[in-house]
Write an enzyme that holds these catalytic residues in place. Structure first.
Site, PDB file in Angstrom:
ATOM      1  N   HIS A 407     -30.777  22.182 -13.931  1.00 41.38           N
ATOM      2  CA  HIS A 407     -29.371  21.818 -14.119  1.00 41.38           C
ATOM      3  C   HIS A 407     -29.253  20.519 -14.908  1.00 41.38           C
ATOM      4  O   HIS A 407     -30.192  19.728 -15.000  1.00 41.38           O
ATOM      5  CB  HIS A 407     -28.665  21.652 -12.760  1.00 41.38           C
ATOM      6  N   CYS A 408     -28.084  20.324 -15.496  1.00 46.82           N
ATOM      7  CA  CYS A 408     -27.712  19.040 -16.087  1.00 46.82           C
ATOM      8  C   CYS A 408     -26.323  18.722 -15.534  1.00 46.82           C
ATOM      9  O   CYS A 408     -26.064  19.013 -14.373  1.00 46.82           O
ATOM     10  CB  CYS A 408     -27.757  19.094 -17.619  1.00 46.82           C
ATOM     11  N   GLN A 409     -25.467  18.123 -16.317  1.00 51.47           N
ATOM     12  CA  GLN A 409     -24.136  17.801 -15.803  1.00 51.47           C
ATOM     13  C   GLN A 409     -23.298  19.064 -15.597  1.00 51.47           C
ATOM     14  O   GLN A 409     -22.704  19.260 -14.547  1.00 51.47           O
ATOM     15  CB  GLN A 409     -23.412  16.875 -16.784  1.00 51.47           C
TER      16      GLN A 409
END
Length: 482
Positions: A407-409
């Site tokens: 995941h990222c933002q």
């Protein structure tokens, strides 16, 4: 040097490129003498002449320090002189010499003593650059002057007319100045994207070192733009209503200024895409259309085929759910990384956090193996340096029979890029195939143009054997694609 009474113009060669308004031109009236009564040192004034300054049609020529202005004569010399032409405007005879101010067309003024300024009581000695619209001007004007607008309904009529006549090539060239991610989500049909979101590209465009053509993101757009000499150019951003109020740092201002410097007369779509979509959403596309994209300065090579052309509707990024890309590989966002119950239900035991700032949620519980890849979603970020490290961590999870969340933002750009690269590494998928596969699972993905360029370079290395593919054991869940 005053104009000759026998000629209509005087051509003056200058030793270096200058702006017309920087010449501080004023006629030397010392030879005319004074009109004061009783003066015998000079003959009386019998006439005055008002001249206007016109810039010759200049072009940019290369030099060691960047672009230099030179004659439009075909020569390749960067030291070729600049020519300014002074056209004489004969005025009615007058007996007075008036002290005044020579005001340039762009608003700057120069005051000369009475003994050095010849003026006319009806017309100020105006130095107005009125040559070709392509004449380069050093410096950036504070506001855009004389930019015309086009209303959404008028643009829609033009597009519909061209569509009905089956001659789309006869329609206007439409330029989208918004960030690439916004363009990816939605844009006017046929619009080409101008990639000037980064400071370097903006500065180079302002300085005239590159043109708008250099920043078009795809080959099809470049080919269309090369044929614009007989076409209208329509430029838009998200919601601009008054082009004259756009600040110089905005991409719209920079693109318009560059186009005018190249001799074009662009129109601005009033209200931008927001206004256009209100009544003409059927004339908008909600997808990435990118052929042979490249990041200026990023060294990205060309794509080999077109990416997906349409999706049902604009994706809802905020409400996107955790997405299984493969049976053991999940792509998500910050909220998904916090959802302990869902992660345990999906047998997730490994987490890759592709941000510099988000915490490693639940790290203190000791339930997950974590890896942070500190990366930002920017045009300068080298994400490829983390590819192999991420692949090894994903393989470790796979071999342990555990699921992995990356995941990222928002699960849109950084983490999606790594998932696409992983599929390319472990299958025979091209970048386009891998992109389509992930996009089909999670429609909101939109790697920025910099990351797309890195994926293209990665594909080239895979094809050339610089980076070996790992094809055994075969990945489960992609058999119908590969």
């Amino acid at each position: 040097m005053p104009p000759s009474p026998l000629d209509d113009r005087v051509v003056v060669a200058l030793s270096r490129p200058v702006r017309p308004q920087d010449l501080n031109l004023c006629l030397d009236s010392s030879y005319l003498g004074s009109a004061a009564p009783g003066s015998t040192s000079h003959p009386p004034v019998i006439a005055t002449t008002v001249v206007s300054l016109k810039a010759a049609n200049l072009t940019y020529m290369p030099s060691s320090s960047g672009s230099a202005r030179s004659l439009n004569c075909g020569c390749s010399s960067a030291s070729c002189c600049t020519v300014a032409t002074y056209d004489k405007d004969n005025q009615a005879p007058t007996q007075a010499i008036a002290a005044g101010t020579a005001t340039t067309a762009i608003g700057s003024s120069t005051t000369c003593p009475a003994s050095q300024m010849v003026n006319n009581s009806e017309n100020a000695g105006s130095l107005s650059p009125s040559g070709g619209v392509g004449s380069p001007m050093a410096g950036t004007p504070k506001q855009l002057a004389s930019i015309k607008i086009i209303y959404p309904n008028d643009l829609a009529k033009k597009m519909t007319k061209c569509s009905k006549s089956h001659l789309p090539s006869q329609g206007p060239v439409i330029i989208d100045c918004r960030p690439f991610m916004e363009y990816n989500k939605s844009h006017i049909q046929g619009a080409v994207h101008i990639n000037c979101a980064d400071k370097i590209s903006r500065r180079r465009l302002q300085q005239g070192k590159i043109t708008v053509l250099d920043l078009i993101s795809c080959r099809e757009g470049k080919d269309s733009f090369k044929r614009i000499f007989s076409k209208e150019i329509i430029v838009y951003d998200e919601n601009t209503n008054e082009p004259s109020r756009v600040v110089p740092s905005q991409p719209l201002h920079i693109v318009l200024e560059s186009l005018k410097r190249e001799g074009k007369e662009p129109l601005v779509l009033k209200g931008g895409l927001s206004s256009f979509k209100q009544n003409h959403e059927n004339l908008c596309d909600n997808s990435l259309q990118l052929q042979e994209c490249r990041e200026v300065g990023g060294g990205a090579s060309a794509a080999s085929s077109m990416l997906p052309q349409s999706i049902p509707s604009t994706p809802d990024i905020e409400n996107a759910e955790l997405t299984p890309i493969l049976p053991f590989l999940f792509l998500g966002n910050e909220q998904d990384a916090q959802d302990l119950e869902t992660m345990q239900r999906l047998n997730i035991g490994y987490v890759i956090n592709v941000t510099t700032h988000l915490p490693l949620y639940h790290y203190e519980k000791g339930l997950f193996n974590y890896k942070r890849l500190p990366a930002t979603d920017s045009n300068k970020q080298n994400l490829r340096q983390y590819f192999e490290e991420a692949f090894e961590f994903i393989e470790e999870a796979h071999q342990c029979g555990k699921g992995l969340l990356i995941h990222c933002q928002a699960g849109v750009s950084r983490s999606a890029t790594i998932v696409i690269a992983y599929l390319m590494k472990h299958t025979r998928m091209t970048m386009t195939d891998a992109y389509k596969f992930v996009k089909g699972k999670r429609p909101i993905i939109s790697p920025n143009l910099n990351f797309m360029g890195q994926l293209l370079e990665f594909e080239e290395d895979l094809n050339n054997g610089v980076t070996p593919r790992i094809l055994t054991p075969k990945l489960m869940g992609v058999e119908t694609v590969v």
